[in-house]
Design an enzyme around this catalytic site. Structure first.
Site, PDB file in Angstrom:
ATOM      1  N   ARG A 238       0.251  -1.197   5.768  1.00  0.00           N
ATOM      2  CA  ARG A 238      -0.567  -0.397   4.764  1.00  0.00           C
ATOM      3  C   ARG A 238      -1.548   0.441   5.854  1.00  0.00           C
ATOM      4  NH1 ARG A 238       1.777  -1.771   1.191  1.00  0.00           N
ATOM      5  NH2 ARG A 238       1.202  -2.909  -0.789  1.00  0.00           N
ATOM      6  N   GLU A 267      -3.929   7.478   0.338  1.00  0.00           N
ATOM      7  CA  GLU A 267      -2.707   8.142  -0.402  1.00  0.00           C
ATOM      8  C   GLU A 267      -2.665   8.650  -1.762  1.00  0.00           C
ATOM      9  OE1 GLU A 267       0.194   4.877   0.096  1.00  0.00           O
ATOM     10  OE2 GLU A 267      -0.123   4.793   2.067  1.00  0.00           O
ATOM     11  N   HIS A 286       5.115   6.520   1.788  1.00  0.00           N
ATOM     12  CA  HIS A 286       5.172   5.161   1.430  1.00  0.00           C
ATOM     13  C   HIS A 286       6.407   5.012   0.621  1.00  0.00           C
ATOM     14  CE1 HIS A 286       2.294   1.856   0.141  1.00  0.00           C
ATOM     15  NE2 HIS A 286       3.440   1.339   0.234  1.00  0.00           N
TER      16      HIS A 286
HETATM   17  C1  DGY Z   1       4.658  -3.281  -1.392  1.00  0.00           C
HETATM   18  O1  DGY Z   1       5.649  -3.754  -1.935  1.00  0.00           O
HETATM   19  O2  DGY Z   1       3.698  -3.589  -0.714  1.00  0.00           O
HETATM   20  C2  DGY Z   1       4.989  -1.904  -0.794  1.00  0.00           C
HETATM   21  O3  DGY Z   1       4.185  -1.259   0.046  1.00  0.00           O
HETATM   22  C3  DGY Z   1       5.205  -0.974  -2.185  1.00  0.00           C
HETATM   23  O4  DGY Z   1       6.406  -0.120  -2.105  1.00  0.00           O
END
Ligand code: DGY
Length: 320
Positions: A238, A267, A286
């Site tokens: 993240r 984002e 992402h």
């Molecule tokens: C998640 O599943 O947390 C991813 O970042 C989304 O694809």
């Protein structure tokens, strides 16, 4: 009146169709845009189900507005976009989508690591723009991955899957995690290291920790300064876990060699984010879990959880 389901992004019709007969299904169906905040707040007022994606802020205001809400089915394994405390207080179930995305996300982590190490996007850009004028002994040179040391921060399911891939590249594997993982140590020869040791010794630091109040800003100026000048940092977890300003400075001033980023503090990443001006940044939108099979698998898990809750059963993958 049929119970209402609100879906915040356009999903394939085959995922939604099974709900249509018994439920009032409403879906934000813009192909390429996140749901507008005012639409979300209007739609959740009567909804019993909120089927959300990682970019939606499912915050306290949403829970206060959604008086009939029973479940938030979040299409992600991470659920930092959902205010878990507010969900608890309002008695709303939250589910996520673990496991189905583990291998896909580990593939992407490794792809990004390789692309960063070997400067693949820079090299391709040069080729496409006519910059490749001759074969040059030191042209487009990068770093070796085979035999290098990988430092995995966050040894959960995806961390272990990355470690498994690293064994194929004959890498030394360091990891840092809240708890030690004896099974991973045994299976992949992974060595537990404290954060500072990992940062000092790894050639590739891979961030896979969840986004929590404890991990925000986990990697800042001090931590980047501990890394080798020849090391790269890869983030597929993240944005916000790495302090972007500190990262920019470290990359610009050659404190570290490169970064591969699939996630950002904001984002979609604004085009004026200074990180995007640096040639030693490889940036992706992402896409950790973005394979067709995995995204369908994630939706299937959401759908199962929604069916369960609407039929009065306990859902799988409940996080609260
Ligand atoms: C998640 O599943 O947390 C991813 O970042 C989304 O694809």
């Amino acid at each position: 009146m049929k119970p209402k389901i609100f879906i915040t992004r356009k999903l394939p019709e085959e995922m939604v169709a099974p709900f249509r007969e018994k439920y009032d299904v409403r879906m934000w169906d813009a192909e390429d845009a996140a749901v507008k905040r005012y639409v979300l707040l209007e739609e959740v007022k009567e909804a019993e189900v909120l089927w959300s994606v990682v970019s939606d802020a499912i915050d306290r205001e949403v829970f206060e507005t959604a008086k009939k809400l029973k479940i938030v089915a979040n299409m992600a394994v991470g659920y930092n976009n959902v205010d878990i405390e507010a969900a608890k207080e309002h008695g709303v179930i939250v589910t996520n989508t673990p496991d189905v995305l583990t291998e896909t996300t580990a593939d992407l982590a490794f792809a990004l690591l390789l692309a960063t190490a070997r400067r693949l996007y820079h090299a391709e850009e040069e080729l496409r723009s006519g910059g490749w004028t001759s074969w040059s002994p030191m042209g487009y040179t990068g770093m070796d991955v085979g035999g290098a040391t990988i430092g995995i921060i966050g040894m959960g399911r995806i961390g272990e899957a990355v470690a498994r891939r690293a064994t194929g590249f004959n890498m030394r594997i360091l990891y840092h995690n809240r708890n030690r993982k004896p099974a991973a140590e045994e299976a992949y020869g992974a060595e537990y290291a404290d954060m500072d040791t990992l940062l000092k010794e790894a050639d590739f630091v891979v961030v896979l920790a969840p986004h929590t109040p404890e991990t925000v800003g986990l990697i800042g100026e001090r931590e980047l300064a501990l890394m080798k000048k020849t090391a790269s940092i890869i983030n597929v977890a993240r944005g916000g876990i790495i302090d972007e300003q500190a990262l920019y400075k470290a990359l610009k001033n050659d404190v570290i060699w490169a970064a591969g980023l699939d996630v950002f503090e904001t984002e979609p990443v604004p085009l004026n984010n200074p990180l995007l001006t640096l040639p030693n940044v490889t940036a992706l939108p992402h896409i950790g879990s973005a394979s067709i099979r995995t995204r369908i698998g994630m939706m299937e898990l959401n759908a199962k959880a929604i069916h369960a809750v609407l039929e009065g059963r306990e859902p799988e993958n409940r996080v609260v």
